[in-house]
Design a protein around this motif. Structure first.
Motif, PDB file in Angstrom:
ATOM      1  N   GLU A  92       0.740  -1.132   0.284  1.00 48.93           N
ATOM      2  CA  GLU A  92       0.364  -0.052   0.117  1.00 48.93           C
ATOM      3  C   GLU A  92       1.209   1.367  -0.151  1.00 48.93           C
ATOM      4  O   GLU A  92       0.543   2.144  -0.300  1.00 48.93           O
ATOM      5  CB  GLU A  92      -1.036   0.089   1.182  1.00 48.93           C
ATOM      6  CG  GLU A  92      -1.648  -1.154   0.876  1.00 48.93           C
ATOM      7  CD  GLU A  92      -2.878  -0.945   2.444  1.00 48.93           C
ATOM      8  OE1 GLU A  92      -3.545  -0.102   2.607  1.00 48.93           O
ATOM      9  OE2 GLU A  92      -4.191  -1.755   2.576  1.00 48.93           O
ATOM     10  N   ALA A  93       2.075   1.101   0.190  1.00 58.09           N
ATOM     11  CA  ALA A  93       2.710   2.268   0.644  1.00 58.09           C
ATOM     12  C   ALA A  93       4.277   2.557   0.063  1.00 58.09           C
ATOM     13  O   ALA A  93       5.395   3.244   0.882  1.00 58.09           O
ATOM     14  CB  ALA A  93       2.597   3.141   1.766  1.00 58.09           C
ATOM     15  N   ALA A  94       4.859   1.021  -0.952  1.00 56.77           N
ATOM     16  CA  ALA A  94       5.960   0.776  -1.008  1.00 56.77           C
ATOM     17  C   ALA A  94       6.898   2.004  -1.645  1.00 56.77           C
ATOM     18  O   ALA A  94       8.179   1.878  -1.939  1.00 56.77           O
ATOM     19  CB  ALA A  94       6.421  -0.507  -1.702  1.00 56.77           C
ATOM     20  N   ASP A  95       6.070   2.889  -1.999  1.00 60.57           N
ATOM     21  CA  ASP A  95       6.620   4.015  -3.178  1.00 60.57           C
ATOM     22  C   ASP A  95       7.126   5.122  -2.107  1.00 60.57           C
ATOM     23  O   ASP A  95       8.150   6.196  -2.659  1.00 60.57           O
ATOM     24  CB  ASP A  95       5.913   4.474  -3.967  1.00 60.57           C
ATOM     25  CG  ASP A  95       4.620   4.923  -3.698  1.00 60.57           C
ATOM     26  OD1 ASP A  95       4.131   4.811  -2.762  1.00 60.57           O
ATOM     27  OD2 ASP A  95       4.110   5.652  -4.408  1.00 60.57           O
ATOM     28  N   ARG A  96       7.230   4.711  -1.260  1.00 56.12           N
ATOM     29  CA  ARG A  96       7.540   5.827  -0.279  1.00 56.12           C
ATOM     30  C   ARG A  96       8.185   5.384   1.079  1.00 56.12           C
ATOM     31  O   ARG A  96       8.514   4.609   1.563  1.00 56.12           O
ATOM     32  CB  ARG A  96       6.113   7.181   0.952  1.00 56.12           C
ATOM     33  CG  ARG A  96       4.901   7.770  -0.360  1.00 56.12           C
ATOM     34  CD  ARG A  96       4.330   8.187   0.802  1.00 56.12           C
ATOM     35  NE  ARG A  96       2.838   7.301   0.034  1.00 56.12           N
ATOM     36  CZ  ARG A  96       1.609   6.905   0.255  1.00 56.12           C
ATOM     37  NH1 ARG A  96       2.119   7.170   2.575  1.00 56.12           N
ATOM     38  NH2 ARG A  96       1.051   6.614  -0.128  1.00 56.12           N
ATOM     39  N   GLU A  97       9.859   6.325   1.123  1.00 55.05           N
ATOM     40  CA  GLU A  97      10.693   6.002   2.079  1.00 55.05           C
ATOM     41  C   GLU A  97      10.261   6.204   3.798  1.00 55.05           C
ATOM     42  O   GLU A  97       8.983   7.511   3.841  1.00 55.05           O
ATOM     43  CB  GLU A  97      11.871   6.844   1.758  1.00 55.05           C
ATOM     44  CG  GLU A  97      12.553   6.555   2.796  1.00 55.05           C
ATOM     45  CD  GLU A  97      14.332   7.662   2.063  1.00 55.05           C
ATOM     46  OE1 GLU A  97      15.069   7.417   3.374  1.00 55.05           O
ATOM     47  OE2 GLU A  97      14.376   8.330   1.639  1.00 55.05           O
TER      48      GLU A  97
END
Length: 109
Positions: free
Chosen positions: A12-17
């Protein structure tokens, strides 16, 4: 910090560090975590099993998405605090242009 939900963060949020956090104290009564979220960073999905307090140490804009689908934005003001009742499952993202610095104090009793 609260229980990490890596299995939820990945899809769900892998694109954010994920921002930097340091556990300052973790004993049988209290857990204290210091966070620094740079612009665009997130905490990752996590579950607060215990009531907690946040101590805001910077300005900034934090976007919260909750497990029930609700969302809200918080404007951080240095020197303020908030008290939150558990359980809380959410992800927090710095959507502003300055680092967000916050300390969480979780009460395990």
């Amino acid at each position: 910090m609260a229980t990490k939900l890596a299995e939820k963060t990945a899809p769900e949020a892998a694109d954010r560090e994920v921002g930097a956090f340091t556990t300052l104290i973790d004993n049988d009564r209290t857990r204290i975590t210091h966070w620094v979220l740079k612009p665009g960073q997130q905490t990752g999905w996590h579950l607060h099993d215990f009531d907690y307090v946040t101590l805001q140490q910077s300005e900034g804009t934090l976007f919260l998405e909750h497990a029930d689908g609700s969302e809200r934005t918080i404007e951080y003001v240095p020197g303020t605090a908030a008290s939150i009742s558990a359980p809380v499952e959410h992800n927090a993202m710095n959507i502003g242009d300055v680092d967000i610095v916050v300390t969480e104090i979780e009460y395990k009793i």
